[in-house]
Write a protein that holds these residues in place. Structure first.
Motif, PDB file in Angstrom:
ATOM      1  N   SER A   1       0.824  -1.210   0.000  1.00 34.87           N
ATOM      2  CA  SER A   1       0.000   0.000   0.000  1.00 34.87           C
ATOM      3  C   SER A   1       0.856   1.257   0.000  1.00 34.87           C
ATOM      4  O   SER A   1       0.497   2.271  -0.600  1.00 34.87           O
ATOM      5  CB  SER A   1      -0.910   0.008   1.235  1.00 34.87           C
ATOM      6  N   LEU A   2       1.989   1.199   0.674  1.00 30.25           N
ATOM      7  CA  LEU A   2       2.897   2.340   0.713  1.00 30.25           C
ATOM      8  C   LEU A   2       3.644   2.516  -0.606  1.00 30.25           C
ATOM      9  O   LEU A   2       3.813   3.623  -1.094  1.00 30.25           O
ATOM     10  CB  LEU A   2       3.902   2.165   1.857  1.00 30.25           C
ATOM     11  N   TRP A   3       4.097   1.404  -1.184  1.00 33.02           N
ATOM     12  CA  TRP A   3       4.939   1.471  -2.379  1.00 33.02           C
ATOM     13  C   TRP A   3       4.146   1.626  -3.674  1.00 33.02           C
ATOM     14  O   TRP A   3       4.589   2.278  -4.600  1.00 33.02           O
ATOM     15  CB  TRP A   3       5.812   0.226  -2.465  1.00 33.02           C
TER      16      TRP A   3
ATOM     17  N   TRP B   1      11.657   3.142   5.027  1.00 26.17           N
ATOM     18  CA  TRP B   1      10.315   2.611   5.194  1.00 26.17           C
ATOM     19  C   TRP B   1      10.260   1.841   6.507  1.00 26.17           C
ATOM     20  O   TRP B   1      11.287   1.361   7.001  1.00 26.17           O
ATOM     21  CB  TRP B   1       9.941   1.687   4.038  1.00 26.17           C
TER      22      TRP B   1
ATOM     23  N   ARG C   1      11.873  11.116   8.739  1.00 25.32           N
ATOM     24  CA  ARG C   1      11.191   9.827   8.855  1.00 25.32           C
ATOM     25  C   ARG C   1      12.019   8.840   9.668  1.00 25.32           C
ATOM     26  O   ARG C   1      12.178   7.676   9.316  1.00 25.32           O
ATOM     27  CB  ARG C   1      10.866   9.265   7.468  1.00 25.32           C
TER      28      ARG C   1
ATOM     29  N   LYS D   1      -1.441   8.442   7.737  1.00 20.24           N
ATOM     30  CA  LYS D   1      -1.805   7.043   7.896  1.00 20.24           C
ATOM     31  C   LYS D   1      -2.477   6.550   6.625  1.00 20.24           C
ATOM     32  O   LYS D   1      -3.514   7.053   6.221  1.00 20.24           O
ATOM     33  CB  LYS D   1      -2.741   6.860   9.096  1.00 20.24           C
ATOM     34  N   ASN D   2      -1.872   5.549   6.024  1.00 21.36           N
ATOM     35  CA  ASN D   2      -2.407   4.985   4.792  1.00 21.36           C
ATOM     36  C   ASN D   2      -3.133   3.700   5.107  1.00 21.36           C
ATOM     37  O   ASN D   2      -2.533   2.720   5.541  1.00 21.36           O
ATOM     38  CB  ASN D   2      -1.261   4.718   3.808  1.00 21.36           C
TER      39      ASN D   2
END
Length: 237
Positions: A41-43, A78, A183, A228-229
């Motif tokens: 979902s992030l990538w 990440w 991050r 927030k994903n």
């Protein structure tokens, strides 16, 4: 005991140039299905990806286009559940089971840099002091009114984070420049090493009952938005 010697010309090259192998810097057990969906979902790889379990807490991430791979590398670091992903880009001759996983790329903000100290050579020296210099964010240099400079560095996760550095021009006075990491995941406020908090620090355990000085703090974290994903990653797997 006799063995077999294989010539280089007899070996079949393993095509894995679009693959990363990684591990998460944590002692916790990783929920594999949850992890692969969150990471995907992030990538959001345009051409899709595969995630596998290799054993010894190692995970190969296989891409089907070099641009998807590069996007992940450029966007690092990440993390999953606050645990940073330590990865290595696999070359064709490398074995994912034995390559070292102890480096992490990150954007470093250099604050309080004196005027006239923004040359590429000086920024490279600063980057090599913190870890290994990779590149400078040229757009940030050209802004003119920015309060800090951004460089990309590769950190050794087994060494404490660098907080600041002394610098001066020849014949001049020393100045302190200060660092903030973008991050930045969990790190220890006592020893400055990534991957654990002071509650799990070996220094604290070696000195039970004693007051331990915390030389590090949240000031090393560069401010940023907490996004927030919640998307499910299955469509990219």
């Amino acid at each position: 005991m006799k063995g077999v010697v294989v010539g280089e010309e007899e070996l079949q090259p393993v095509k894995q140039s679009f693959a990363l192998v990684g591990r998460f810097l944590t002692e916790k057990n990783i929920n594999f299905n949850a992890m692969k969906n969150v990471i995907a979902s992030l990538w959001r790889p345009k051409e899709g990806m595969e995630v596998h379990e290799l054993g010894d807490d190692r995970y190969p991430f296989v891409f089907f286009h070099v641009m998807d791979l590069q996007k992940v590398i450029d966007g690092s670091p990440w993390s999953f559940e606050q645990s940073p992903l330590i990865y290595h880009k696999l070359e064709d001759t490398e074995d994912a089971r034995i390559v070292k996983l102890n480096k992490m790329e990150i954007w470093l903000q250099i604050h309080d840099l004196p005027k006239g100290f923004m040359s590429e050579n000086i920024l490279r020296s600063v980057g090599d002091f913190v870890g290994s210099f990779i590149k400078t964010d040229k757009a940030w240099l050209e802004g003119g009114w920015n309060s800090f400079v951004r460089i990309r560095v590769r950190l050794d996760i087994d060494k404490p984070l660098k907080r600041r550095m002394k610098i001066k021009r020849e014949g001049g006075a020393w100045s302190w420049i200060n660092f903030k990491y973008e991050r930045l995941s969990t790190f220890c406020f006592v020893c400055g090493i990534l991957g654990h908090s002071e509650r799990e620090c070996g220094v604290v355990y070696a000195n039970p009952g004693k007051e331990i000085k915390k030389a590090y703090g949240t000031c090393l974290r560069a401010p940023g938005r907490n996004i927030k994903n919640m998307n499910v990653g299955a469509r990219w797997l």
